[in-house]
Motif scaffolding. Structure first.
Motif, short mmCIF file in Angstrom:
data_model
loop_
_atom_site.label_atom_id
_atom_site.label_comp_id
_atom_site.label_asym_id
_atom_site.label_seq_id
_atom_site.Cartn_x
_atom_site.Cartn_y
_atom_site.Cartn_z
N SER A 209 0.85 -1.19 0.00
CA SER A 209 0.00 0.00 0.00
C SER A 209 0.88 1.23 0.00
O SER A 209 2.01 1.22 0.51
N LEU A 210 0.35 2.31 -0.58
CA LEU A 210 1.05 3.58 -0.62
C LEU A 210 0.00 4.69 -0.62
O LEU A 210 -0.92 4.67 -1.43
N GLU A 211 0.15 5.62 0.31
CA GLU A 211 -0.78 6.75 0.38
C GLU A 211 0.02 8.05 0.35
O GLU A 211 0.86 8.28 1.22
N ILE A 212 -0.25 8.86 -0.66
CA ILE A 212 0.40 10.16 -0.78
C ILE A 212 -0.68 11.23 -0.86
O ILE A 212 -1.81 10.95 -1.29
N GLY A 213 -0.35 12.42 -0.42
CA GLY A 213 -1.36 13.46 -0.45
C GLY A 213 -0.80 14.82 -0.10
O GLY A 213 0.42 15.06 -0.14
N TYR A 214 -1.71 15.69 0.26
CA TYR A 214 -1.36 17.06 0.59
C TYR A 214 -2.19 17.50 1.78
O TYR A 214 -3.38 17.22 1.88
N ASP B 6 1.05 36.49 25.87
CA ASP B 6 0.28 36.39 24.63
C ASP B 6 -0.93 35.48 24.87
O ASP B 6 -0.83 34.50 25.61
N PRO B 7 -2.07 35.76 24.23
CA PRO B 7 -3.24 34.86 24.38
C PRO B 7 -2.91 33.46 23.86
O PRO B 7 -2.17 33.29 22.89
N ARG B 8 -3.47 32.48 24.53
CA ARG B 8 -3.20 31.09 24.16
C ARG B 8 -4.33 30.47 23.33
O ARG B 8 -4.26 29.30 22.96
N TYR B 9 -5.36 31.22 23.04
CA TYR B 9 -6.48 30.72 22.24
C TYR B 9 -6.04 30.50 20.79
O TYR B 9 -5.28 31.27 20.22
N PHE B 10 -6.53 29.42 20.19
CA PHE B 10 -6.34 29.24 18.74
C PHE B 10 -7.46 28.35 18.21
O PHE B 10 -8.08 27.57 18.94
N HIS B 11 -7.72 28.47 16.93
CA HIS B 11 -8.52 27.47 16.21
C HIS B 11 -7.87 27.27 14.85
O HIS B 11 -7.23 28.17 14.31
N ALA B 12 -8.03 26.06 14.33
CA ALA B 12 -7.34 25.71 13.09
C ALA B 12 -8.15 24.69 12.31
O ALA B 12 -8.82 23.82 12.88
N ASN B 13 -8.07 24.81 10.98
CA ASN B 13 -8.64 23.83 10.06
C ASN B 13 -7.50 23.11 9.36
O ASN B 13 -6.59 23.76 8.81
N ASN B 14 -7.55 21.79 9.37
CA ASN B 14 -6.60 20.99 8.61
C ASN B 14 -7.37 20.12 7.62
O ASN B 14 -8.28 19.38 8.01
N ALA B 15 -7.02 20.23 6.37
CA ALA B 15 -7.63 19.40 5.33
C ALA B 15 -6.53 18.55 4.68
O ALA B 15 -5.46 19.06 4.35
N THR B 16 -6.81 17.25 4.53
CA THR B 16 -5.85 16.33 3.93
C THR B 16 -6.48 15.66 2.73
O THR B 16 -7.58 15.09 2.83
N PHE B 17 -5.82 15.74 1.57
CA PHE B 17 -6.28 15.13 0.34
C PHE B 17 -5.25 14.08 -0.06
O PHE B 17 -4.05 14.38 -0.13
N SER B 18 -5.71 12.86 -0.33
CA SER B 18 -4.73 11.80 -0.60
C SER B 18 -5.30 10.76 -1.55
O SER B 18 -6.52 10.63 -1.72
N LEU B 19 -4.40 10.02 -2.16
CA LEU B 19 -4.71 8.84 -2.95
C LEU B 19 -3.98 7.65 -2.33
O LEU B 19 -2.79 7.75 -2.01
N ARG B 20 -4.72 6.55 -2.16
CA ARG B 20 -4.13 5.35 -1.57
C ARG B 20 -4.24 4.21 -2.58
O ARG B 20 -5.31 3.92 -3.10
N TRP B 21 -3.08 3.61 -2.83
CA TRP B 21 -3.02 2.46 -3.74
C TRP B 21 -2.68 1.25 -2.90
O TRP B 21 -1.69 1.26 -2.14
N ALA B 22 -3.48 0.20 -2.99
CA ALA B 22 -3.26 -0.97 -2.15
C ALA B 22 -3.71 -2.23 -2.87
O ALA B 22 -4.67 -2.22 -3.65
N PHE B 23 -2.98 -3.31 -2.63
CA PHE B 23 -3.40 -4.62 -3.15
C PHE B 23 -2.95 -5.69 -2.16
O PHE B 23 -2.12 -5.47 -1.31
#
Length: 746
Positions: free
Chosen positions: A51-56, A729-746
């Protein structure tokens, strides 16, 4: 840096992934839907899976990047998310190996990545290798923060943690076993652990200065051993471990509050705590209204400050260890397990410390401390367990453990002080030539020794396949022996005896239902420290219920309590944990997971302290520590030093498959903490004792044929504290993470 859009680069990558997915889908359709894909390849006698999964990954952060890096630290960029390869010989006649497994994850920029490998040849060898890299960017700005008040002149708040950590740790392990199924087998291994990177610390010389701590430590471990099968079910083992530690961390002055010297070139460092209203690092001399004037010049040259500071303390430690082990079940109804290990470690730590500045109270303009530090650690560890099977349902288990070490150490130091000839006029402008050097040689020789013996006897009853239990008793003694001075015989010695009854019970009234209960209560006849417990109790209750193959429920209760009723301490503490989990998959295309955990920590004891801020209710309502047996003339105020922390954690997720080729998941988790502790400083917020941390997520996987799966994942992080920020400094944060990938497996 925060952004509100993914950016052209991220959009381009997404388009390429979708275009690749569409192309693969078209190719899959032309091949015909009825043609099934093979689950594995077979070649040269091997069954191969890969298997191999690559993405961004695209990250969008708003708020404190310091806290985001501390808790999450996932950045934008292309990634090798996962890779695996397995080759298995079905007939065990491979030329070089029968089985090969390789797995890796996190390459391309993630803070944690690793590689695991296992290669084996039936009856000949078994080789395993692991590599891990961990990146830690810890910068919680309340840690070691002096919380400089706004009433100071100048007002210089410390908006970061003076002890922040930005290290990289690289760990590798290699282990080889030869002839693993033979009467005699051999084991060889090597481990390398290296941690480097920038970090910060502080030091106190009149005032506290910020130090750049260039972290660099290395551990190299070598091991080899042999297993000898002297009887059909008796194995004798020998192991040799060789551990070598190098500590090459250095410390040097880092800039924070710098000022020019009047009439002299160069700058001086005033240190981290700037509270001129309380004369820290020194008083403001009239007619000046600030310690640093509008030109950046220091107005009081008789001030605690630094021109330079550096320290090297290159530690070298070698620790060889020999261990003998025995495992035997050849004697009828008797199982034996025993081991003994002996280790002696030698440490060499030459110190070289240099300070240049002013210690106002003593009039020291410069100071050096040099000298070798030497220590030896001699350790003996033994374990023995005997299990006597009295009958089919009864067995007697006796376990004895012994651990003892002693650490004789010696430090021969030479401290040289350059003291002002006239302390009444001593200042930062006083040249070293106008000081008088004096050297003091000191030799410290001491030893810390400890030994610990513990024996536990358990009578175990396996009544049937439906219930069983055990009753036991554990006795132990600990001896702490601290030799403070070999010449005078000054020493501390504490002996603690432990008495612990134990009871356990398990029941399985139904095939799908099981309960476990463990209880133990420890009584110690002494305590080593003020909050050392004299009484301890533990309860562990676990239950599992699976009324259907698709429905699994679990619950657990873990309770710990401790106390020390000494009149000058009155220490009480508990840690109570309650948890529940549920996994429901009533249909192949639908599943639900849920978990909840509650943790309640409480600790309190009588403490003496010193504070003059009567605006704090803690100070205004404090008792006296100068009488009633406390007799503390330096810390005159008495209060109850309590600490509480209540943590709620909840998680839920739903998996559903609207189509045979599409799998979706949505979920949410929250950590909510509420706690209290005495407030000794009006500027001190509750920080990590009171916060909410939200983490919703969503994932979508689409099988596009030809062993390809397109994946999209979204994670959201929101951290917020429930108290005021403080002068940071204020310690508050919010964040969005999006991951796009293709996985090839056999």
């Amino acid at each position: 840096m925060s952004s509100n859009c993914l950016g052209l680069q991220q959009v381009a990558v997404i388009v390429l992934l979708l275009k690749f997915a569409a192309t693969a889908q078209t190719a899959g359709s032309s091949a015909g839907q009825s043609q099934s894909q093979p689950e594995a390849w077979e070649s040269n006698g091997y069954v191969i899976h890969q298997s191999l999964e690559i993405g961004y990954r695209a990250s969008d952060i708003t708020g404190s990047e310091q806290m985001y890096n501390t808790l999450v630290d996932l950045r934008s960029g292309p990634r090798f998310l996962e890779q695996s390869l397995s080759m298995q010989s079905q007939t065990h006649d491979g030329l070089l190996f029968d089985n090969l497994f390789v797995n890796s994850y996190g390459w391309g920029g993630d803070p944690n990545n690793g590689l695991r490998t296992r290669i084996e040849k039936n009856k000949w060898y078994d080789f395993r290798a692991n590599f891990r890299r961990d990146q830690q960017d810890f910068n919680y700005d309340l840690l070691a923060n002096p919380l400089n008040p706004s009433t100071s002149s100048p007002n210089l708040p410390v908006t970061f943690s003076p002890h922040n950590f930005g290290t990289r740790r690289r760990m590798s392990d290699y282990d080889l076993t030869l002839l693993p199924e033979s009467a005699i087998s051999f084991r060889f291994g090597y481990s390398h652990n290296n941690m480097t990177g920038p970090s910060y610390s502080s030091v106190h010389e009149g005032t506290d200065a910020l130090l750049f701590q260039d972290w660099n430590t290395t551990i190299n471990s070598y091991r080899f051993g042999a297993d000898l099968k002297i009887l059909p079910r008796t194995v004798l083992s020998y192991d040799q471990f060789l551990d070598y530690y190098k500590g090459d961390t250095t410390w040097q002055l880092a800039p924070f509050a710098q000022a020019l010297l009047p009439g002299a070139p160069g700058t001086v460092e005033l240190g981290l705590p700037i509270d001129t209203a309380n004369k820290t690092p020194c008083v403001i001399n009239s007619p000046a209204t600030s310690l640093i004037d509008s030109t950046g010049t220091l107005t009081n040259t008789a001030c605690n400050a630094y021109f330079d500071y550096n320290r090297t303390n290159r530690i070298r430690t070698s620790a060889p260890t020999e261990r003998f082990s025995l495992h035997s079940s050849d004697i009828q109804r008797l199982d034996l397990t025993a081991s003994y290990a002996y280790s002696t470690a030698d440490m060499n730590a030459p110190l070289n410390e240099v300070f240049n500045g002013l210690l106002q109270r003593s009039g020291i303009r410069q100071e050096t401390v040099t000298g070798p530090g030497l220590a030896t650690r001699i350790s003996n560890v033994a374990d023995f367990t005997a299990t006597l099977h009295l009958s089919e349902h009864f067995r007697l288990v006796d376990t004895f453990r012994f651990w003892a070490y002693r650490i004789p150490e010696r430090f021969d130091s030479v401290e040289t002080d350059w003291t002002c000839t006239d302390t009444s006029t001593c200042s930062l402008l006083t040249p070293i030539s106008a000081t008088t050097p004096s050297a003091t040689a000191t030799s410290n020789e001491l030893s810390f020794n400890q030994n610990w013996k513990r024996n536990q006897v358990d009578f175990v009853w396996d009544a049937s396949k439906h219930f069983g239990g055990r009753v036991g008793f554990r006795y132990g003694d600990k001896v702490f022996h601290y030799i403070l001075d070999f010449t005078t015989g000054d020493q501390d010695r504490v002996v603690i005896h432990e008495y612990t009854p134990l009871i356990a019970f398990w029941a399985k009234p139904l095939k799908s239902l099981r309960f476990n209960l463990d209880w133990e209560h420890t009584s110690n006849d002494a305590a080593l420290v003020r909050i050392g417990p004299r009484k301890e109790s533990r309860y562990r209750i676990q239950g599992n219920y699976a009324p259907r193959p698709w429905a699994v429920f679990g619950a657990s209760i873990n309770l710990w309590g401790a106390s020390n009723g000494d009149a000058l301490t009155d220490y009480h503490a508990h840690n109570r944990n309650y948890g529940f989990t549920a996994n429901l998959t009533p249909r192949e295309r639908f599943g639900f997971d849920f978990a909840y955990n509650y943790n309640d920590i409480n600790q309190n004891s009588i403490i003496c302290f010193n504070d003059s801020d009567t605006s704090l209710s803690l100070v205004a309502n404090a008792g006296s520590c100068t009488a009633n047996g406390y007799n503390d003339t330096k810390n005159t105020l008495l209060t109850n030093g309590y600490y509480t922390s209540n943590t709620h954690y909840g998680m839920g997720s739903v998996m559903f498959k609207p189509h045979a080729r599409i799998t979706a998941q949505v979920g949410y988790s929250i950590t909510s903490v509420g706690g209290q502790t005495p407030q000794f400083n009006a500027l001190q917020p509750f920080g990590s004792l009171q916060y909410n941390y939200h983490q919703p997520l969503a994932n979508l996987s689409v099988d596009i044929g030809h062993n390809l799966t397109a994946r999209v994942g979204w994670n959201y992080y929101l951290y917020g504290e429930k108290s005021f920020v403080a002068p940071t400094d204020p310690r508050y944060f919010h964040a969005n993470n999006a991951t796009f990938s293709l996985r090839w497996a056999f």
